[in-house]
Design an enzyme around this catalytic site. Structure first.
Site, PDB file in Angstrom:
ATOM      1  N   CYS A  91       0.814  -1.220   0.000  1.00  0.00           N
ATOM      2  CA  CYS A  91       0.000   0.000   0.000  1.00  0.00           C
ATOM      3  C   CYS A  91       0.846   1.269   0.000  1.00  0.00           C
ATOM      4  O   CYS A  91       0.390   2.323  -0.433  1.00  0.00           O
ATOM      5  CB  CYS A  91      -0.931  -0.004   1.202  1.00  0.00           C
TER       6      CYS A  91
ATOM      7  N   HIS B  18      -3.866   6.968   1.577  1.00  0.00           N
ATOM      8  CA  HIS B  18      -4.058   5.701   0.868  1.00  0.00           C
ATOM      9  C   HIS B  18      -5.465   5.211   1.173  1.00  0.00           C
ATOM     10  O   HIS B  18      -5.886   5.214   2.335  1.00  0.00           O
ATOM     11  CB  HIS B  18      -3.003   4.690   1.326  1.00  0.00           C
TER      12      HIS B  18
ATOM     13  N   ASN C 128     -10.009  -0.518  -2.360  1.00  0.00           N
ATOM     14  CA  ASN C 128      -8.589  -0.333  -2.046  1.00  0.00           C
ATOM     15  C   ASN C 128      -7.769  -0.887  -3.214  1.00  0.00           C
ATOM     16  O   ASN C 128      -7.773  -2.092  -3.456  1.00  0.00           O
ATOM     17  CB  ASN C 128      -8.285  -1.086  -0.734  1.00  0.00           C
TER      18      ASN C 128
HETATM   19  N1  COA Z   1     -19.172  -9.607   5.236  1.00  0.00           N
HETATM   20  C1  COA Z   1     -19.827  -9.975   6.355  1.00  0.00           C
HETATM   21  N2  COA Z   1     -19.208 -10.339   7.489  1.00  0.00           N
HETATM   22  C2  COA Z   1     -17.868 -10.319   7.485  1.00  0.00           C
HETATM   23  C3  COA Z   1     -17.117  -9.945   6.360  1.00  0.00           C
HETATM   24  C4  COA Z   1     -17.832  -9.595   5.203  1.00  0.00           C
HETATM   25  N3  COA Z   1     -17.203  -9.215   4.060  1.00  0.00           N
HETATM   26  N4  COA Z   1     -15.816 -10.031   6.663  1.00  0.00           N
HETATM   27  C5  COA Z   1     -15.733 -10.433   7.948  1.00  0.00           C
HETATM   28  N5  COA Z   1     -16.987 -10.614   8.438  1.00  0.00           N
HETATM   29  C6  COA Z   1     -17.362 -11.050   9.772  1.00  0.00           C
HETATM   30  C7  COA Z   1     -16.317 -11.903  10.439  1.00  0.00           C
HETATM   31  O1  COA Z   1     -16.424 -13.246  10.032  1.00  0.00           O
HETATM   32  C8  COA Z   1     -16.652 -11.709  11.901  1.00  0.00           C
HETATM   33  O2  COA Z   1     -17.732 -12.538  12.222  1.00  0.00           O
HETATM   34  P1  COA Z   1     -17.818 -13.255  13.651  1.00  0.00           P
HETATM   35  O3  COA Z   1     -17.898 -12.112  14.650  1.00  0.00           O
HETATM   36  O4  COA Z   1     -19.084 -14.031  13.567  1.00  0.00           O
HETATM   37  O5  COA Z   1     -16.590 -14.074  13.792  1.00  0.00           O
HETATM   38  C9  COA Z   1     -17.154 -10.276  11.950  1.00  0.00           C
HETATM   39  O6  COA Z   1     -17.499  -9.914  10.610  1.00  0.00           O
HETATM   40  C10 COA Z   1     -16.131  -9.315  12.491  1.00  0.00           C
HETATM   41  O7  COA Z   1     -14.871  -9.586  11.855  1.00  0.00           O
HETATM   42  P2  COA Z   1     -13.648  -8.650  12.034  1.00  0.00           P
HETATM   43  O8  COA Z   1     -12.552  -9.104  11.133  1.00  0.00           O
HETATM   44  O9  COA Z   1     -13.360  -8.475  13.494  1.00  0.00           O
HETATM   45  O10 COA Z   1     -14.304  -7.320  11.460  1.00  0.00           O
HETATM   46  P3  COA Z   1     -13.865  -5.840  11.614  1.00  0.00           P
HETATM   47  O11 COA Z   1     -14.914  -5.101  12.296  1.00  0.00           O
HETATM   48  O12 COA Z   1     -12.458  -5.700  12.127  1.00  0.00           O
HETATM   49  O13 COA Z   1     -13.848  -5.382  10.100  1.00  0.00           O
HETATM   50  C11 COA Z   1     -12.226  -5.040   8.371  1.00  0.00           C
HETATM   51  C12 COA Z   1     -13.029  -6.065   9.172  1.00  0.00           C
HETATM   52  C13 COA Z   1     -11.328  -5.831   7.452  1.00  0.00           C
HETATM   53  C14 COA Z   1     -13.195  -4.194   7.569  1.00  0.00           C
HETATM   54  C15 COA Z   1     -11.433  -4.158   9.352  1.00  0.00           C
HETATM   55  O14 COA Z   1     -10.742  -4.967  10.270  1.00  0.00           O
HETATM   56  C16 COA Z   1     -10.455  -3.287   8.647  1.00  0.00           C
HETATM   57  O15 COA Z   1     -10.821  -2.440   7.896  1.00  0.00           O
HETATM   58  N6  COA Z   1      -9.172  -3.447   8.934  1.00  0.00           N
HETATM   59  C17 COA Z   1      -8.134  -2.718   8.250  1.00  0.00           C
HETATM   60  C18 COA Z   1      -7.909  -3.428   6.978  1.00  0.00           C
HETATM   61  C19 COA Z   1      -7.177  -2.612   5.981  1.00  0.00           C
HETATM   62  O16 COA Z   1      -7.294  -1.425   5.934  1.00  0.00           O
HETATM   63  N7  COA Z   1      -6.475  -3.341   5.150  1.00  0.00           N
HETATM   64  C20 COA Z   1      -5.746  -2.761   4.129  1.00  0.00           C
HETATM   65  C21 COA Z   1      -4.464  -2.280   4.679  1.00  0.00           C
HETATM   66  S1  COA Z   1      -3.685  -1.333   3.565  1.00  0.00           S
END
Ligand code: COA
Length: 349
Positions: free
Chosen positions: A114, A276, A306
């Site tokens: 990124c 980003h 992204n």
């Molecule tokens: N649709 C529905 N549910 C989803 C899902 C999707 N696309 N992806 C994950 N879930 C579920 C998970 O399975 C989990 O379910 P559970 O509670 O039953 O186990 C729940 O949602 C929460 O998962 P979690 O990973 O803790 O979610 P979150 O609130 O942290 O959101 C992201 C996930 C990825 C959106 C968030 O962590 C994020 O944005 N992180 C930064 C990632 C990023 O910016 N990456 C690029 C870096 S450059």
């Protein structure tokens, strides 16, 4: 010593729009979940066979070159930032050089995820300032749609990423207080596996620890990319989303403040911040932390998702095309991502 200015900028995104609802065909998710957690409404996916990371980069590069008022022959160095290259090797830099009939110049590939565009910009800045090159073509392009797990298993990652390309032409300028004022690069490999794609790779321990000591030569090819890896979905990226989020919201503001204080400026001086486009929630957190007004931050993740290395040049180009960046404006670019690597750049447009 000259400063480095952006003489031309362009971007290209594929025509194919994929909405959150379109993803429901492949996995259990919802438009509401994706919008609430990431701010993404839709993204673009490249044509499966006719578009590659390089071909998208070429389209963006053509626009940047034309806007810089130069020809392909004037380009004296290529830098290509991507983590989704056409081939494992060689890199996309030489493929773009061939596709654009460029002369025998150097081509450097950068894979800093990124923060790839910021790293590439910083490298280009050093080459221009020292007088080594006069027209550097910097391209950042990603075709993520080809390597994501579209089953429910991979939904936390696959909903985030999109395809696209951005490009800039960098030239020296003798104007004072113009162009790149400073760049700031950081990395910390302690959590390298938190956001990673392990295969194809030369490590073995992630999928077959007992085999490291005693494989025979016939298995070596298998270790690089095997059916076992594919069965375990180890050919797809993995991410600890919450951990990435927590680190990103600390490092983004920190590296922006580092750039501002290096130049005796404050957040109030920022004309446009282009973070980003990792996740709208991260960008909003950074905006709040720095107390920036809405008109000081440009986001377009809702339309493109992204696009990793390409997200900053795509957003920078869109903001400029929409008249949100004008001559003399202070522009701040900042990125954080896998590695972890992060960085910032401050520019006077
Ligand atoms: N649709 C529905 N549910 C989803 C899902 C999707 N696309 N992806 C994950 N879930 C579920 C998970 O399975 C989990 O379910 P559970 O509670 O039953 O186990 C729940 O949602 C929460 O998962 P979690 O990973 O803790 O979610 P979150 O609130 O942290 O959101 C992201 C996930 C990825 C959106 C968030 O962590 C994020 O944005 N992180 C930064 C990632 C990023 O910016 N990456 C690029 C870096 S450059």
């Amino acid at each position: 010593m000259p400063q480095t200015k952006i003489a031309g900028i362009g971007y290209y995104v594929p025509e194919n729009i994929v909405t959150n609802n379109d993803l429901l065909k492949h996995m259990e998710t919802s438009d509401e979940w994706i919008q609430e957690r990431t701010g993404i409404k839709e993204r673009r996916y490249a044509h499966r066979t006719e578009e590659t990371t390089t071909t998208m980069g070429v389209e963006a590069a053509k626009i940047a070159i034309e806007r810089a008022g130069i020809t392909n022959d004037d380009v004296d160095f290529i830098i290509f930032a991507t983590i989704s290259p056409d081939y494992y090797f060689p890199g996309c830099g030489v493929l773009l050089q061939r596709a654009m009939n460029m002369k025998e110049i150097g081509a450097l590939d950068i894979r800093n995820q990124c923060s790839g565009f910021i790293y590439a910009l910083s490298v280009a800045d050093q080459f221009i300032k020292t007088g080594m090159y006069k027209n550097i073509l910097l391209v950042a392009s990603e075709k993520h749609s080809f390597g994501l797990d579209f089953s429910t298993r991979g939904r936390n990652i696959s909903v985030i990423f999109g395809d696209g390309a951005g490009a800039v032409v960098l030239q020296p300028t003798e104007e004072k207080n113009r162009g790149i004022l400073s760049t700031h690069l950081h990395s910390d490999g302690a959590n390298a596996e938190m956001l990673a794609m392990f295969n194809p790779g030369t490590h073995a321990n992630h999928w077959m620890p007992e085999a490291v000591a005693d494989f025979d030569e016939a298995e070596i090819g298998e270790m690089f990319m095997s059916h076992a890896m594919i069965d375990k979905a180890q050919n797809f990226p993995t991410m600890d989303g919450p951990a990435v989020f927590k680190k990103a919201i600390v490092k983004f503001p920190e590296v922006i403040m580092e750039a501002l204080s290096k130049n005796d400026l404050t957040a109030k001086d920022i004309g446009t911040l282009i973070p980003h486009q990792a996740n709208l929630r991260i960008a909003q957190f950074v905006q709040q932390k720095l107390q920036l007004r809405d008109d000081q931050v440009f986001n377009n993740i809702d339309k493109f998702g992204n696009t990793t290395a390409a997200s900053i040049p795509i957003a920078l180009c869109e903001a400029w095309e929409q008249g949100k960046i004008n001559n003399g404006d202070l522009v701040c670019l900042a990125a954080f991502g896998s590695g972890f690597t992060w960085g910032s750049a401050l520019l006077r447009w």
